[in-house]
Scaffold this motif. Sequence first.
Motif, PDB file in Angstrom:
ATOM      1  N   PRO A 387       0.810  -1.231   0.000  1.00 45.58           N
ATOM      2  CA  PRO A 387       0.000   0.000   0.000  1.00 45.58           C
ATOM      3  C   PRO A 387       0.838   1.274   0.000  1.00 45.58           C
ATOM      4  N   LYS A 388       2.060   1.207   0.501  1.00 44.37           N
ATOM      5  CA  LYS A 388       2.886   2.416   0.573  1.00 44.37           C
ATOM      6  C   LYS A 388       3.351   2.881  -0.804  1.00 44.37           C
ATOM      7  N   LEU A 389       3.218   2.035  -1.823  1.00 49.72           N
ATOM      8  CA  LEU A 389       3.659   2.403  -3.170  1.00 49.72           C
ATOM      9  C   LEU A 389       2.479   2.689  -4.108  1.00 49.72           C
ATOM     10  N   GLU A 390       1.296   2.884  -3.558  1.00 53.97           N
ATOM     11  CA  GLU A 390       0.126   3.121  -4.402  1.00 53.97           C
ATOM     12  C   GLU A 390       0.235   4.432  -5.181  1.00 53.97           C
ATOM     13  N   SER A 391       0.808   5.464  -4.574  1.00 50.07           N
ATOM     14  CA  SER A 391       0.926   6.746  -5.287  1.00 50.07           C
ATOM     15  C   SER A 391       1.875   6.616  -6.463  1.00 50.07           C
ATOM     16  N   GLU A 392       2.985   5.892  -6.305  1.00 53.95           N
ATOM     17  CA  GLU A 392       3.907   5.680  -7.416  1.00 53.95           C
ATOM     18  C   GLU A 392       3.254   4.842  -8.512  1.00 53.95           C
ATOM     19  N   LEU A 393       2.468   3.844  -8.092  1.00 54.15           N
ATOM     20  CA  LEU A 393       1.814   2.981  -9.069  1.00 54.15           C
ATOM     21  C   LEU A 393       0.804   3.761  -9.918  1.00 54.15           C
ATOM     22  N   LYS A 394       0.115   4.714  -9.329  1.00 49.65           N
ATOM     23  CA  LYS A 394      -0.834   5.525 -10.086  1.00 49.65           C
ATOM     24  C   LYS A 394      -0.129   6.349 -11.151  1.00 49.65           C
ATOM     25  N   ILE A 395       1.080   6.830 -10.846  1.00 51.05           N
ATOM     26  CA  ILE A 395       1.829   7.599 -11.838  1.00 51.05           C
ATOM     27  C   ILE A 395       2.273   6.693 -12.982  1.00 51.05           C
ATOM     28  N   LEU A 396       2.689   5.484 -12.668  1.00 50.91           N
ATOM     29  CA  LEU A 396       3.192   4.574 -13.691  1.00 50.91           C
ATOM     30  C   LEU A 396       2.080   3.981 -14.544  1.00 50.91           C
TER      31      LEU A 396
END
Length: 548
Positions: A387-396
């Motif tokens: 869950p801590k990488l959800e913001s990065e995943l949205k960008i990618l």
Amino acid sequence: MLGGSGAPLTPKRPWSVVEPKVGGRVHLRSMALDCPLSTTASSSPSESRSIVPMAAVLKARLKRFSESPPRNLGSHAGQLGKRSRTHPSTAGHSCEGSALDGIDQLQTRMSALRSDVKKLREAEKAKASAHSLIKDLESQVRTLREEADELKEERDGLLEEAVELKEERDAARAECNVETASGDKLKKQLNTTKKQLENALSGSTCFHASDCCEWQYQINGGWSSFGADAMERVQGAYMELLCDGDKNVVEIASGGMVRKLDFKAMEQEALSTRNRRKIRLKLHVPSLWCKPVYQLVDQRNELYEKNVSADIHDAMLRFMSQSARDGSDSHPSSECPAVCRLEIKTIWRVENFRLWQEYRHRIRRLQESNGMQVLSPISPRLGSMSPKLESELKILSGPEHIFEHVSERWLFHGTSYENAGKIAMGGFDNRLSRRDMYGAGTYFTSQSCKAHQYTCDNHRGGGCKCPVMRTMILARVALGDPYYTRRTLQETARRPPDRENGNGHYDSVIANPGWMQNHKRQHQDHQELVIFDKGQAYPAYVIEYTVA
């Protein structure tokens, strides 16, 4: 009064008769009317006094009607004179009575004539009103005809829409009766498959209508899709244009309607109604893709987009470095500090439309095979699924949602630069994959440090720090209904294990960290995920990097 012969004198009195004259003027014509003033010579003064006023009255009446008397007034006066000569004994009274009767008749006729004139004037007014009403009605008729023409155009448009709706209805019925498809349709599908194989062998990625492309026509300010049959024919004509390159205008027939398509102007014309509409080819591809439609549909070797934004570069750096596994007291060797200090050199976004079509098609098949079954979330959520990488995943991934209904996840795959190019061209081919503890499939991981172990040709399987250029793929993987294994599987297995309920087999295999039966160390350090169908994964990014 007596004459010389002793006979009573009969004085003659002039009477005026009016006759019409051209131009509306009248003139008086004098005539002698024999009217005795008295029947005997010894007429009494009273009789004389009574006759004189009568004559005055009669003269007044004649003067009043002298302005516009009828034409036959002269005949009436002649009759009065004849009667007075015929009956001399009653000449005074008969003359007066006949004159009065004639005047009354003239008054009656004059009243009738005035009434007729009044009616004629009223008729003229009615005629004028009728003319005005007719003009108004003609104007209304013209307006109604214009409205009728507009309604006719709307009717033609509605008829065309009805035909297209009929095509869609027929297509829906055809899809419901797939099992009753004719041999001609099967032959066509085989020919289509053959052409796709030929295009694949020649390096061309020409495609056919599928889940990823949709032909649409413009209507009422928006866009509507063609029916399945029409879409297939339009797509076939467009593919012929791409292959030949010299035929921009074609005619197709579907659903009882013949259309002329101009792919250069991107317009269609219904030959029956002559209605023209804009058309377009809409591709259902990730929103971050930047290649134009015409390049994607006739794609050959231009599969990459190197100029990614700085936001994607920074997000990818955080995504890779923060998805590595942390070391533990029991397994300190699992720590991978090298990935935490990586430096990204190049990021290639893969925009391979043919592979994307295969991936979307496989997603639909997974959804159909699982039916209404609600899949459980992938557990545990490690590495790239954290869950801590959800913001990065949205960008990618862009604004579009992840395909949760088939348990889609973004996972890493370590390989060489040469193999990365082949994968970007033809996809993940498990037939060329190495055999390992969980079957002969394609291996992915949610932890970048595990994929890093396979990026060095000199130390494959180990997390070395060699100063060489390394290649890693970040892929979108549809796991579907996974099998969570607590033991190693046969190395030669070409598909996931069967389900316990006997309803087919699972869609993938997941090996979570922890105790693992038959493992050479009895322990699984990283989370590994295995698929056995190349269509279940799409190589989204190819990353070139080095480690310090």
